[in-house]
Scaffold this active site. Structure first.
Site, PDB file in Angstrom:
ATOM      1  N   LEU A  46       0.833  -1.194  -0.132  1.00  0.00           N
ATOM      2  CA  LEU A  46       0.094  -0.032   0.043  1.00  0.00           C
ATOM      3  C   LEU A  46       0.924   1.010   0.046  1.00  0.00           C
ATOM      4  CD1 LEU A  46      -2.832  -0.780   2.734  1.00  0.00           C
ATOM      5  CD2 LEU A  46      -3.018  -0.367   0.156  1.00  0.00           C
ATOM      6  N   ASP A  47       0.437   2.118  -0.670  1.00  0.00           N
ATOM      7  CA  ASP A  47       1.152   3.651  -0.642  1.00  0.00           C
ATOM      8  C   ASP A  47       1.498   3.917   0.794  1.00  0.00           C
ATOM      9  OD1 ASP A  47       1.361   3.386  -3.428  1.00  0.00           O
ATOM     10  OD2 ASP A  47      -0.363   4.832  -3.632  1.00  0.00           O
ATOM     11  N   PRO A  48       2.498   4.833   1.025  1.00  0.00           N
ATOM     12  CA  PRO A  48       2.217   5.460   2.454  1.00  0.00           C
ATOM     13  C   PRO A  48       1.169   6.039   2.890  1.00  0.00           C
ATOM     14  CG  PRO A  48       4.592   5.591   1.282  1.00  0.00           C
ATOM     15  CD  PRO A  48       3.708   4.907   0.080  1.00  0.00           C
ATOM     16  N   ALA A  50      -1.861   5.661   1.810  1.00  0.00           N
ATOM     17  CA  ALA A  50      -3.040   4.741   2.201  1.00  0.00           C
ATOM     18  C   ALA A  50      -3.192   4.145   3.527  1.00  0.00           C
ATOM     19  CB  ALA A  50      -3.002   3.401   1.028  1.00  0.00           C
ATOM     20  N   ARG A 180      -4.549   5.635  -7.971  1.00  0.00           N
ATOM     21  CA  ARG A 180      -4.305   7.229  -8.367  1.00  0.00           C
ATOM     22  C   ARG A 180      -4.245   7.368  -9.643  1.00  0.00           C
ATOM     23  NH1 ARG A 180       1.107   7.244  -7.549  1.00  0.00           N
ATOM     24  NH2 ARG A 180       1.448   4.887  -6.957  1.00  0.00           N
TER      25      ARG A 180
END
Length: 315
Positions: A46-48, A50, A180
């Protein structure tokens, strides 16, 4: 001399509720440390920015993490309209500002475009690799490299709310879908630009939302174990989901103890009702103990593909 493994042998899956502002690897290492596990792996970063569901596989469960990486996901996303950033989220720099001016009909038409099977060009700010290096490393150096469009499937895309310049959507999608990128593309279709300001993963495969646990909760449980002289197995292990939940969608093939002996030694065996070209979940005896996954070989026999080491958990 063989290197001794560190940590205890513990097998299972933790449904971590990842906090914002941390990398998935940082979260993974914290969980591994809390459980004092000898081995751990996550099932898709997961992106930071998120938050939300990040299944962490411990011990033998890591052998099946790829199947969760390949599973469908569900996200709740809020986009800020009128601003486009270089990363398509709020961690990036604003590169364009435009007026927000579209009708509900235009929004509905744009959302419909993303439903179903489409092709998506991954963001430069992603972990996909080009010539052995993650795309985001090129992006940080200002280098853009060629990326091939990849097939994705958006099973559901539900409008939740539009409050001012903030649009919230619920998206159920296939593996490899970049929320995104959908947000950025949607902003361009609406003519105003957009970027993600909130992203929460609410589902991976069929795992229940209410079984998630945060790092703070794990930390509190470890502190409780220390204060009350309890073992980690007493306070943390009840949170673990069985490792076979990672392959619960596979057909079960139950074999006798006798056949299991052959399988566990890497030998194919003859079983009835074996599907062609499908991985199956192998269980043993009346207790239906999970031992791994297998597949029909060219001779029509059940051949083991990935088996677990059977052992007792440690305190």
């Amino acid at each position: 001399m063989a290197r001794r493994s560190r940590g205890r042998f513990i097998d299972g899956i933790v449904l971590l509720d990842k906090d914002t502002g941390m990398s998935s690897n940082f979260a993974l290492q914290r969980v591994k440390r809390f459980f004092n596990a000898n081995k751990a792996g996550h099932t898709g970063a997961l992106d930071p920015l998120a938050t939300g569901m990040l299944p962490i596989c411990l011990g033998e469960a890591t052998k099946f993490s790829q199947h969760l990486l390949d599973a469908d996901k569900r996200y709740l996303v809020t986009a800020k309209l009128g601003q486009r950033t270089d990363t398509s989220d709020s961690d990036g720099e604003i590169v364009q500002t435009r007026e927000v001016n579209f009708t509900q009909e235009q929004l509905d038409t744009a959302l419909e475009y993303f439903r179903g099977e489409t092709m998506q060009v991954p963001s430069m700010y992603s972990a996909l690799k080009y010539q052995g290096q993650p795309l985001y490393k090129y992006a940080r150096e200002g280098i853009e490299v060629p990326r091939e469009a990849r097939p994705i499937n958006v099973f559901e895309l539900n409008f939740i709310s539009l409050e001012g310049d903030e649009l919230t959507l619920d998206i159920h999608c296939s593996k490899g879908t970049y929320i995104r990128t959908i947000t950025d593309d949607l902003g361009e279709m609406l003519g105003c630009g957009a970027h993600v300001i909130m992203l929460r993963r609410t589902q991976v495969a069929g795992y229940p939302y209410d079984k998630m646990v945060s790092l703070k909760q794990l930390e509190e449980l470890v502190a409780k174990a220390d204060a009350e002289s309890l073992t980690l197995s007493e306070v943390l292990d009840p949170l673990l989901l069985p490792m076979d939940t990672a392959v619960s969608g596979f057909k079960e093939i139950n074999v006798s103890d006798e056949l299991a002996t052959y399988l566990m030694n890497g030998n194919p065996v003859q079983v009835a009702n074996l599907p062609v070209d499908e991985l199956v979940r192998i269980t043993i005896g009346d207790a239906r103990q999970f031992v791994g996954i297998g597949q029909m070989n060219d001779d029509g026999l059940l051949a083991p593909k990935r088996l677990i080491v059977l052992r007792e958990p440690q305190d």
